[in-house]
Design an enzyme around this catalytic site. Structure first.
Site, PDB file in Angstrom:
ATOM      1  N   GLY A 385      42.550  40.869 104.820  1.00  0.00           N
ATOM      2  CA  GLY A 385      42.018  41.741 105.872  1.00  0.00           C
ATOM      3  C   GLY A 385      40.525  41.900 105.887  1.00  0.00           C
ATOM      4  N   SER A 703      39.526  32.290  79.755  1.00  0.00           N
ATOM      5  CA  SER A 703      40.509  33.369  79.683  1.00  0.00           C
ATOM      6  C   SER A 703      41.887  32.901  79.230  1.00  0.00           C
ATOM      7  CB  SER A 703      40.627  34.078  81.032  1.00  0.00           C
ATOM      8  OG  SER A 703      41.064  33.172  82.020  1.00  0.00           O
ATOM      9  N   LYS A 746      45.102  39.466  88.100  1.00  0.00           N
ATOM     10  CA  LYS A 746      46.005  38.895  87.099  1.00  0.00           C
ATOM     11  C   LYS A 746      47.225  39.796  86.876  1.00  0.00           C
ATOM     12  CE  LYS A 746      42.372  36.401  84.602  1.00  0.00           C
ATOM     13  NZ  LYS A 746      41.579  36.320  83.360  1.00  0.00           N
TER      14      LYS A 746
END
Length: 801
Positions: A385, A703, A746
């Site tokens: 959006g 990560s 995540k």
């Protein structure tokens, strides 16, 4: 007087200083008795001229041996030059100097005195040797005759030049005058300057002019032959074309004059700035002096149309009622409370600054930027959006809305426009969008700012620096218009999917507002409040003809879409509406209740299945969490061993940083082999293969280090990692777990995948505050500082739920 002494006899030491500043001269040689214009732009040369003006205006001019050197050294200059007097100095707009010097006498450099701040040398002056007799007079006459012939053959010399040469009686003056305008090569010109004998100078010049005369004669012969080849048919065709043009001009003169008068009335009545009105009147005057059928006339008309149609002074009255703006944002978007709050702050500051008379164009632009609010950048995955938020801001302010997509733009002219010298030139996207908006103060959305590229045509992001800078955009100059346009009242809003590709200078001008995605509950509410009503209306359906229950919407969310936004969800709703329309028109039913079973009938097989529905039963598999361009996702880290010599094999299209993380994980588990009850020779006797599926997709970043470590630990300790656990974190050789980014996306991915526990670095605890409450309640978070803590949790056989 000094020139007479130069010709007649030796100079006295008092005539010129023995030491002079030296100005290097590129591309030409300064000859005595000539007036020479010189452009001076290098800093040390500018300093030299300024100091000479304060003294006796005398400088030494020496030619440069290598012309492409900006600041030559003494060894890179010729030794013979000319002393000159500065007669006039003019400063240009770019702070360089244009000087006019009177060249007086030759000199030779004895030794260099200074090289900073500019060159300075000790000189010896010596006159030219003027021979007497018949040979000298014969050479002089030959030189004059050759020069007259070249002047007659060349169109670049005025006719009176030959008369001037015939009146020069001094052989030396004549030689230097001809040499100055003969276009000699640098080496030949310097040779003439250094030659002491005037007769020798004239011989050198005569050789050069003889060659030049032959070239010009041949060129003129070729031109005459080409003209004679024009046939009678061609001449007649040319005359007929002229006659036709004259007839059309006479027939359309009245029409063109009426059109010009119409433009004059429009310009007089338009509210144009002074610069725009002056330019429009100038172009109209040019238009009146030419035929309306010429290509140039259509270019001028197009330019006048652009000037007249731009909203130079048209502004829309804005509404800045905060309560009304809050209501509009809530109507248009569900959730996004933090984003809405920042937008309301932006609008409130904008209203306060305007009401209390804070001007954008003040001296303290940094304070002004804060007063009006920074340029917002909505950053997030597709379908959340971002663009519709810009439309809501425009509706809340009651301003016009315009949008430009920057994706794939690689030409700077797309922003600044093309100059009118190009065929088909147009203004840039900025001016075009302002024209479409119809006001000078629209809400202007620059979509996909992270997808701008650059190539040989320029860098569009550099052009945007001026557009998005309040200190500069009040006088934005498009190349096509070449007139300042005020963009200071435009509210610029940008969007991006990822921030890494935005140039640092451009990123400094915008304030990032992250939109990281929706939960399943938020998607359900968005579908009920916005997506379904919009699709029913676009398909011509009434609300009572097709009804979705919550279970059907949840099935669409879980089994037919896998995204952080709602774009694909709306597509699936649209597909159901289309099939419902078919059934209603076939009179199979009048009212359709969309249930889970009907969704399965309409959309066929489910597209996405829960990947973690089955329990992980094999050692060597761990579930990592990652961030992609479309939001958060899960990664399966797979490890396998085989007999070998301890090699580490990495596959899955991994980047350099991710490969280093895998090596760190391998080394750490080897160092902890005894604590994990791993046989001492397990690593020496086996090769380790680490793979991350979806091998066609590039992956990088630190990560995944924690998940890789758990996969290796699971493989060699023969213990299974819990299937309901996802993890993320950067690791070190000391066994520490460092924080990473994208925690919210995540965690949302872990929730969508059905995980129950998430292992995070302890220093990411602050990021959990941003999680939606309904998500936080359904997941159990384990915060760790060391790898051993994660191993104890993930390899445990106990269940916490």
């Amino acid at each position: 007087m000094s020139m007479l002494k130069n010709v007649l006899g030796p100079l006295l030491s008092t005539d010129f200083p023995r030491e002079l500043p030296i100005l290097p001269l590129r591309n030409s040689v300064a000859f005595p008795f000539t007036i020479l214009p010189i452009s001076v732009g290098i800093e040390r040369s500018v300093k030299l001229v300024e100091d000479a003006q304060k003294d006796d205006h005398l400088i030494g001019i020496v030619a440069v041996k290598v012309t492409d050197i900006l600041e030559p050294l003494p060894s890179q200059l010729y030794e013979v030059g000319t002393v000159a007097k500065i007669e006039r100095v003019m400063q240009t707009a770019d702070n360089s100097l244009n000087i006019v010097v009177h060249c007086l006498e030759r000199f030779k450099i004895d030794n260099w005195v200074l090289d900073r701040p500019y060159l300075k040398a000790r000189l010896s002056y010596y006159p030219d040797t003027i021979e007497e007799g018949g040979e000298s007079e014969a050479l002089r006459l030959s030189l004059v005759e050759l020069a007259r012939e070249i002047i007659a053959l060349s169109p670049n010399f005025p006719e009176e030049t030959a008369d001037i040469l015939s009146r020069v009686k001094s052989s030396l003056s004549l030689t230097y005058l001809v040499a100055n305008y003969s276009g000699l090569e640098m080496s030949k010109a310097q040779e003439i300057l250094e030659e002491s004998s005037v007769n020798s100078k004239m011989r050198l010049l005569i050789d050069h002019l003889s060659q030049e005369r032959e070239i010009l004669s041949m060129s003129k012969k070729i031109q005459n032959e080409a003209r004679e080849k024009i046939s009678k048919v061609q001449r007649e065709y040319y005359l007929r074309q002229q006659l036709s043009a004259i007839q059309k001009e006479l027939a359309e003169h009245d029409e063109g004059q009426a059109e010009n008068s119409e433009y004059a009335i429009k310009i007089a009545n338009a509210e144009l700035p002074q610069e725009a009105r002056k330019e429009a009147n100038r172009e109209l005057k040019r238009l009146e002096g030419m035929s309306s059928l010429t290509p140039e006339a259509s270019i001028i008309k197009s330019y006048l149309d652009w000037i007249l149609e731009l909203p130079w002074n048209r502004v829309s009255e804005e509404r800045t009622d905060i309560n009304s703006a809050r209501k509009i944002l809530d109507e248009d978007h569900y959730g996004l409370s933090d984003v809405k709050e920042r937008i309301l702050e932006y609008l409130a500051v904008h209203k306060m600054a305007k009401d209390r008379g804070v001007k954008k164009n003040t001296e303290k632009m940094e304070a002004t930027r804060e007063a009006y609010g920074a340029i917002l950048c909505f950053s997030g995955p597709p379908g959340v959006g971002k663009t519709s938020l810009g439309r809501s801001i425009a509706r809340a302010l009651e301003r016009n809305f315009t949008r430009v997509s920057l994706g794939g733009m690689r030409d700077e002219a797309e922003i600044r426009g093309h100059r009118r010298t190009y065929i088909g030139a147009l203004p840039g996207r900025i001016i075009q969008a302002i024209k479409r908006a119809g006001t000078r103060n629209p809400v202007f959305m620059l979509d996909e700012i992270d997808k701008i590229g650059m190539d040989w045509r320029g860098d569009p992001s550099s052009a945007l620096l001026e557009v998005l800078d309040p200190a500069q955009n009040n006088s934005f100059r498009d190349h096509y218009l070449d007139i300042d346009f005020d963009l200071s009242e435009v509210i610029f809003i940008t969007t991006a999917n990822q921030l890494d590709t935005i140039p640092p200078a451009l990123r400094d001008r915008i304030e990032i507002i992250a939109i990281e995605g929706y939960t399943s509950y938020e998607k359900l509410e968005i579908a009920k409040r916005h997506l379904i009503p919009r699709q029913l209306k676009s398909h011509g359906l009434r609300e009572d003809e097709v009804i979705f229950n919550d279970q059907s919407i949840n099935k669409l969310i879980e089994d037919y879409t896998k995204e952080v936004g709602v774009r694909n969800l709306e597509r699936q709703i649209s597909a159901i509406c289309r099939k419902s329309v078919v059934q209603i028109l076939d009179r199979q039913s009048t009212n359709i209740l969309v249930t889970e079973e009907l969704v399965r009938v309409f959309l066929k097989q489910e597209r996405f299945l829960a990947e973690l529905a089955e329990k992980i039963t094999l050692p060597g598999i761990a579930t990592g969490l990652a961030v992609t361009t479309i939001g958060g996702d899960i990664l399966f880290i797979e490890a396998s061993k085989m007999r070998g010599k301890g090699a580490l094999i990495l596959t899955g299209h991994l980047g350099e940083i991710m490969r280093e993380s895998a090596q760190l994980a391998h080394s750490y588990i080897r160092s902890k082999a005894e604590a994990l009850s791993i046989p001492a020779d397990a690593f020496e006797m086996n090769d380790l293969h680490l793979h991350i599926p979806a091998g066609a997709i590039p992956k990088d970043g630190p990560s995944a280090g924690l998940a890789m470590t758990l996969a290796i630990a699971s493989l060699f300790s023969d213990r299974t990692v819990r299937g309901d656990v996802g993890m993320t974190g950067e690791i070190t050789l000391r066994g520490r777990v460092l924080p990473v980014g994208g925690i919210k996306m995540k965690v949302l991915a872990a929730h969508r995948a059905g995980l129950k526990m998430v292992i995070l670095p302890k220093r990411n605890q602050k990021d959990l505050e941003e999680l939606p409450e309904e998500i936080a309640k359904q997941l159990h978070f384990i915060l760790v500082e060391k790898i051993d803590e994660a191993i104890d949790v993930a390899l445990s056989s106990l269940h916490l739920f």
